[in-house]
Every structure is written in C-alpha cells, then in structure tokens.
Motif scaffolding. Structure first.
Motif, PDB file in Angstrom:
ATOM      1  N   ARG A   1       0.773  -1.356   0.120  1.00  0.00           N
ATOM      2  CA  ARG A   1       0.158  -0.135  -0.067  1.00  0.00           C
ATOM      3  C   ARG A   1       0.878   1.336  -0.125  1.00  0.00           C
ATOM      4  O   ARG A   1       2.095   1.138   0.497  1.00  0.00           O
ATOM      5  CB  ARG A   1      -0.852   0.125   1.342  1.00  0.00           C
ATOM      6  CG  ARG A   1      -1.995  -0.857   1.105  1.00  0.00           C
ATOM      7  CD  ARG A   1      -3.062  -0.544   0.273  1.00  0.00           C
ATOM      8  NE  ARG A   1      -3.824   0.390   0.716  1.00  0.00           N
ATOM      9  CZ  ARG A   1      -4.555   1.319  -0.193  1.00  0.00           C
ATOM     10  NH1 ARG A   1      -4.794   1.031  -1.276  1.00  0.00           N
ATOM     11  NH2 ARG A   1      -5.249   2.406   0.373  1.00  0.00           N
ATOM     12  N   SER A   2       0.222   2.267  -0.509  1.00  0.00           N
ATOM     13  CA  SER A   2       1.083   3.597  -0.462  1.00  0.00           C
ATOM     14  C   SER A   2       0.037   4.761  -0.453  1.00  0.00           C
ATOM     15  O   SER A   2      -1.211   4.488  -0.507  1.00  0.00           O
ATOM     16  CB  SER A   2       1.877   3.882  -1.551  1.00  0.00           C
ATOM     17  OG  SER A   2       1.125   3.765  -2.659  1.00  0.00           O
TER      18      SER A   2
ATOM     19  N   ARG B   1       5.008   4.290   1.961  1.00  0.00           N
ATOM     20  CA  ARG B   1       4.645   3.203   1.530  1.00  0.00           C
ATOM     21  C   ARG B   1       4.882   1.991   2.650  1.00  0.00           C
ATOM     22  O   ARG B   1       5.821   2.284   3.544  1.00  0.00           O
ATOM     23  CB  ARG B   1       5.794   2.941   0.573  1.00  0.00           C
ATOM     24  CG  ARG B   1       5.619   2.225  -0.696  1.00  0.00           C
ATOM     25  CD  ARG B   1       6.743   1.884  -1.472  1.00  0.00           C
ATOM     26  NE  ARG B   1       8.007   2.144  -0.993  1.00  0.00           N
ATOM     27  CZ  ARG B   1       9.078   1.407  -1.243  1.00  0.00           C
ATOM     28  NH1 ARG B   1       9.136   0.327  -2.111  1.00  0.00           N
ATOM     29  NH2 ARG B   1      10.207   1.526  -0.829  1.00  0.00           N
TER      30      ARG B   1
ATOM     31  N   ALA C   1      -1.373  -3.846   6.584  1.00  0.00           N
ATOM     32  CA  ALA C   1      -2.266  -3.120   7.674  1.00  0.00           C
ATOM     33  C   ALA C   1      -1.822  -2.916   8.914  1.00  0.00           C
ATOM     34  O   ALA C   1      -1.992  -2.021   9.579  1.00  0.00           O
ATOM     35  CB  ALA C   1      -3.481  -3.740   7.551  1.00  0.00           C
TER      36      ALA C   1
ATOM     37  N   GLY D   1      -4.851   7.436  -1.362  1.00  0.00           N
ATOM     38  CA  GLY D   1      -4.104   6.207  -1.167  1.00  0.00           C
ATOM     39  C   GLY D   1      -4.128   5.142  -2.085  1.00  0.00           C
ATOM     40  O   GLY D   1      -5.092   5.258  -3.402  1.00  0.00           O
ATOM     41  N   THR D   2      -3.362   4.221  -2.299  1.00  0.00           N
ATOM     42  CA  THR D   2      -3.139   3.423  -3.557  1.00  0.00           C
ATOM     43  C   THR D   2      -2.894   1.984  -3.117  1.00  0.00           C
ATOM     44  O   THR D   2      -1.961   1.645  -2.265  1.00  0.00           O
ATOM     45  CB  THR D   2      -2.255   3.983  -4.648  1.00  0.00           C
ATOM     46  OG1 THR D   2      -0.765   3.971  -3.813  1.00  0.00           O
ATOM     47  CG2 THR D   2      -2.470   5.250  -5.164  1.00  0.00           C
ATOM     48  N   ASN D   3      -2.763   1.246  -4.106  1.00  0.00           N
ATOM     49  CA  ASN D   3      -2.271  -0.173  -3.979  1.00  0.00           C
ATOM     50  C   ASN D   3      -0.976  -0.087  -5.171  1.00  0.00           C
ATOM     51  O   ASN D   3      -1.449   0.088  -6.354  1.00  0.00           O
ATOM     52  CB  ASN D   3      -3.165  -1.172  -4.549  1.00  0.00           C
ATOM     53  CG  ASN D   3      -4.174  -1.585  -3.480  1.00  0.00           C
ATOM     54  OD1 ASN D   3      -3.784  -1.635  -2.281  1.00  0.00           O
ATOM     55  ND2 ASN D   3      -5.511  -1.583  -3.708  1.00  0.00           N
TER      56      ASN D   3
END
Length: 101
Positions: A2-3, A56, A60, A91-93
């Motif tokens: 995640r980032s 990054r 979780a 937020g991003t994957n």
C-alpha cells in the motif's frame, strides 16, 4: 503493498516545515516496530509551494502501528495546520515498481 501520496500547498517559512518533516522521518527511522516495512519520502515541487509526500508500507498491521504512535499523531495534526484546506491524500495499491523503489 500500500502507499499514499499527499499533496498540498505551503508558502510559509521553510524552517518550521522542514523541522516538522525531518522530525517525523527521524521518528520513523527510529521506530523499532517497523524496520524496513514503512518508508516515507518528501519533496518540494518545482513551483516551490507544492509539497508532495509519499509513504509506503507492507501491511495493515504496519500502518496501524505507525498511526498509533504519538509521533504520527503530532505530525498529522501539524501537517493539517500547515496545509489547511489544500491537503489532499490519495491512497493506492502499488501495482508495479522498479527494484530500487
């Protein structure tokens, strides 16, 4: 992985902003609960006022650990104070990246 990308405008004095960012990064680097699992980078855009933060993390649990720390709570509040209504987190994957990122 995640980032997050955080952007905002800040045209105030550089010294307090820089001290805030450097203090947060030092706290991350010193946190034994996240060795190698959370990274953070900050930049100033070419226009001199747009600020960009990239974070990054691997899980979780790592994010929850960081967000539970006093240093994170202090940083998040102070950053909101500096950025005002211009603060924009996304937020991003992470789908793909180079080996050194």
């Amino acid at each position: 992985m995640r980032s997050i990308t955080i952007t905002y405008e800040y045209a105030g004095p550089d010294a307090p902003w820089r001290a805030l960012v450097e203090s947060f990064i030092a706290a991350l680097d010193s946190d034994d609960g996240i060795p190698g699992s959370f990274s953070y980078q900050v930049a100033v855009a070419d226009n001199g006022t747009t600020r960009i933060h990239w974070g990054r993390w691997d899980s979780a649990e790592t994010l929850a650990h960081v967000q539970a720390q006093d240093y994170f709570k202090s940083f998040a509040g102070a950053l909101k104070d500096l950025a005002g209504d211009t603060l924009s987190p996304t937020g991003t994957n992470v789908m793909a990246r180079t080996a050194n990122w």
